[in-house]
Design an enzyme around this catalytic site. Sequence first.
Site, PDB file in Angstrom:
ATOM      1  CG  HIS A 175      38.349  15.075  64.595  1.00 57.70           C
ATOM      2  ND1 HIS A 175      38.547  13.866  65.208  1.00 57.70           N
ATOM      3  CD2 HIS A 175      37.556  15.798  65.427  1.00 57.70           C
ATOM      4  CE1 HIS A 175      37.913  13.836  66.364  1.00 57.70           C
ATOM      5  NE2 HIS A 175      37.296  15.003  66.520  1.00 57.70           N
ATOM      6  CG  HIS A 223      23.616  13.396  48.790  1.00 59.85           C
ATOM      7  ND1 HIS A 223      22.551  13.658  47.963  1.00 59.85           N
ATOM      8  CD2 HIS A 223      24.052  14.611  49.221  1.00 59.85           C
ATOM      9  CE1 HIS A 223      22.351  14.966  47.898  1.00 59.85           C
ATOM     10  NE2 HIS A 223      23.248  15.561  48.660  1.00 59.85           N
TER      11      HIS A 223
END
Length: 207
Positions: free
Chosen positions: A134, A143
């Site tokens: 979150h 990446h």
Amino acid sequence: MGAQPKVYVLGCGGHAKVVVQTLRALDFEIAAVFDDDGRKWGKAVMGIPVNGPIPRVVEHPRLPTVIAVGDNAVRESVAAQFQLDWLTLVHPRAYVDPSVELGPGTVVFAGAVVQAETRIGAHVIINTSASVDHDCTVGSWTHVAPGARLAGGVTIGDGTLLGIGSVVLPERRVGLRTTVGSGAVVTRDLPSGVTAVGVPARIVREA
């Protein structure tokens, strides 16, 4: 539900194979693949012909397009060169909370989890079985490699590579274009342009 549109894929290396399989899982039809490596022209990736170098995509009818290149700098360069309709992909076996913001061209692969109120930039790779918890912010052209784990409230700068199985602890910040080695655990903030490895992650190379 109507048929999905045809799409173009830019790149035909190993990463492109995962992109192609994600597209197929989403029922897209792949119209063509392009790659700048002349040795691959006329050959095929996952059964799809390679139609020539990436710049040739603009000679074809405009279609949604995804950059299927694992190298962050190359993805950034291609995105800057071509103003195309960048396709955002979420594999059907990934979980992305409805509150998440995904930038254009971002791909989320099978088994990945992206949790509530997270913001992910453009042309990001959230690779196989990676998790982003979150309230994270993940910069463009980053990446997050297979199995990497970002705890809640993490901030990752543009163009950063988080290696396979790496971990970033809650509320930590990682700068622009930094590399976090495979299996490393980020316990403190990392600046831009460095390479950090180990448990806890320590800087072994500076910009």
